[in-house]
Design a protein around this motif. Structure first.
Motif, mmCIF file in Angstrom:
data_model
loop_
_atom_site.group_PDB
_atom_site.id
_atom_site.type_symbol
_atom_site.label_atom_id
_atom_site.label_comp_id
_atom_site.label_asym_id
_atom_site.label_seq_id
_atom_site.Cartn_x
_atom_site.Cartn_y
_atom_site.Cartn_z
ATOM 1 N N GLN A 1 -7.255 54.724 33.456
ATOM 2 C CA GLN A 1 -6.682 54.082 34.634
ATOM 3 C C GLN A 1 -7.918 52.520 34.491
ATOM 4 O O GLN A 1 -8.022 51.481 34.276
ATOM 5 C CB GLN A 1 -6.594 54.633 35.146
ATOM 6 C CG GLN A 1 -4.972 54.892 35.891
ATOM 7 C CD GLN A 1 -5.316 56.210 35.835
ATOM 8 O OE1 GLN A 1 -6.062 56.824 34.891
ATOM 9 N NE2 GLN A 1 -4.242 56.507 36.601
ATOM 10 N N VAL A 2 -9.452 53.556 34.503
ATOM 11 C CA VAL A 2 -10.587 52.572 34.592
ATOM 12 C C VAL A 2 -11.086 51.822 33.269
ATOM 13 O O VAL A 2 -11.317 51.436 33.301
ATOM 14 C CB VAL A 2 -11.753 53.097 34.872
ATOM 15 C CG1 VAL A 2 -13.045 52.739 34.942
ATOM 16 C CG2 VAL A 2 -11.946 53.699 37.190
ATOM 17 N N ILE A 3 -10.869 52.689 32.425
ATOM 18 C CA ILE A 3 -10.989 52.341 31.147
ATOM 19 C C ILE A 3 -10.014 50.985 30.556
ATOM 20 O O ILE A 3 -10.514 50.143 30.032
ATOM 21 C CB ILE A 3 -10.636 53.531 29.950
ATOM 22 C CG1 ILE A 3 -11.064 54.349 29.935
ATOM 23 C CG2 ILE A 3 -10.765 52.529 28.014
ATOM 24 C CD1 ILE A 3 -13.470 54.512 29.351
ATOM 25 N N GLU B 1 2.395 51.316 38.775
ATOM 26 C CA GLU B 1 2.917 49.519 38.748
ATOM 27 C C GLU B 1 2.531 49.272 40.138
ATOM 28 O O GLU B 1 2.695 48.433 40.597
ATOM 29 C CB GLU B 1 4.822 49.732 38.469
ATOM 30 C CG GLU B 1 5.152 50.676 37.913
ATOM 31 C CD GLU B 1 6.700 50.893 37.643
ATOM 32 O OE1 GLU B 1 6.989 50.036 39.044
ATOM 33 O OE2 GLU B 1 7.729 50.975 36.939
ATOM 34 N N LYS B 2 1.092 49.368 39.971
ATOM 35 C CA LYS B 2 0.799 48.510 41.265
ATOM 36 C C LYS B 2 -0.267 48.503 41.054
ATOM 37 O O LYS B 2 -1.465 49.217 40.300
ATOM 38 C CB LYS B 2 0.597 49.874 42.481
ATOM 39 C CG LYS B 2 2.296 49.839 43.502
ATOM 40 C CD LYS B 2 1.550 49.922 45.045
ATOM 41 C CE LYS B 2 1.179 52.282 44.563
ATOM 42 N NZ LYS B 2 0.793 52.651 45.950
ATOM 43 N N SER B 3 -0.891 46.447 41.661
ATOM 44 C CA SER B 3 -2.334 46.550 41.108
ATOM 45 C C SER B 3 -2.858 46.503 42.101
ATOM 46 O O SER B 3 -2.387 46.416 43.070
ATOM 47 C CB SER B 3 -2.717 44.656 40.251
ATOM 48 O OG SER B 3 -3.584 44.500 40.493
#
Length: 297
Positions: free
Chosen positions: A11-13, A85-87
């Motif tokens: 997710q960080v990449i 599905e959340k930012s």
């Protein structure tokens, strides 16, 4: 797991954020200090020194200035992750400390970011910190990480829209030709010169417009890349950035203290070791130590 490895969640990449090359080096150097497979808290302070920035390619004359300027900016930086599905927007760090007399800064990561850079057991990407030594483009470091995430596959297709979002280009380089020249070509050139990967790419069109980039890459050592490996199988032709980084690191090892004259500085010893790394007859004895520091022949 090598202590000089960078480990990040995928997710960080793939997150959306913008950090300069120096800011990324500070973050990556600190991440490499986080104990692997161990739960940590946000109480821990991770030190990054001027010397470590120099090992990663920052010029010695500007390293201290870059360290202070980088950490000041980094304190204000945030990262946007997509999770279920959340930012979610969060800060990289919650505290910075300066030890001016020692040329060291300390950073304390924010609590929300820790689950994505520590104690990871699945869906993570790892690489040696030395892989990005010498890379000066912030975009090149990010694109290198995006490719390493697919290291086992050797290919990765990324839409131009997603790439722009991940790199937070905003209104920069609205024309693809400019984005290609300033971002993609620069990144590929630096990755090919300094990293363990050899990269090529193809442009894919939807109609008449370029909408995707297909990157293809392989390990230089497996491909027999002559930029990294001399015709002699026992001698590795290192880049200047690799010689500078590994020479400095080796000079700090106890095993090489006997090479220093009485009262000789680490800097003087490092120069000797750098000459050894360039010498075909002497380099071989250093290879086991290089491998321990993350070198991949």
């Amino acid at each position: 797991m090598n202590k000089n490895q960078v480990v990040k969640s995928n997710q960080v990449i793939e997150a959306s954020y913008q950090l300069s090359a120096v800011e990324q080096r500070i973050i990556l150097a600190a991440i490499s200090l986080i104990p692997k497979n161990k739960v940590i808290t946000d109480d821990e302070l991770y030190p990054v020194s001027v010397n470590e920035l120099q090992l990663l390619g920052v010029h010695e004359k500007t390293a201290y200035r870059d360290l202070k300027e980088g950490i000041n900016r980094l304190y204000e930086r945030s990262i946007n992750l997509s999770i279920d599905e959340k930012s979610i927007k969060m800060r990289w760090v919650q505290e910075v400390q300066f030890l001016d007399s020692q040329g060291v800064i300390g950073i304390r990561f924010s609590k929300p970011i820790l689950p994505f850079i520590s104690n990871l057991s699945k869906e993570f990407t790892k690489y040696a910190l030395s892989d990005i030594a010498g890379i000066s483009s912030a975009y090149a470091i990010r694109i290198y990480e995006l490719l390493v995430q697919y290291r086992q596959i050797g290919k990765r297709e990324i839409s131009i829209e997603n790439l722009r979002t991940m790199l937070e280009l905003g209104k920069k380089y609205p024309l693809f030709a400019d984005c290609k020249k300033r971002v993609i070509d620069t990144a590929v050139d630096q990755i090919n010169e300094y990293s363990p990967l050899k990269v090529t790419y193809e442009q894919k069109k939807t109609g008449r417009r370029v909408t995707h980039i297909l990157f293809s890459f392989k390990e230089k050592s497996k491909g027999g890349d002559e930029n990294n490996i001399n015709k002699s199988k026992d001698f590795y032709k290192l880049t200047d950035a690799q010689i500078n980084m590994f020479g400095n690191q080796l000079s700090r090892l106890h095993e090489f203290s006997h090479l220093a004259l009485e009262g000789e500085s680490y800097e003087a010893l490092a120069l000797k070791i750098k000459d050894m790394l360039r010498d075909q007859s002497q380099q071989k004895r250093l290879i086991p130590y290089l491998k321990n520091l993350g070198f991949k022949p």
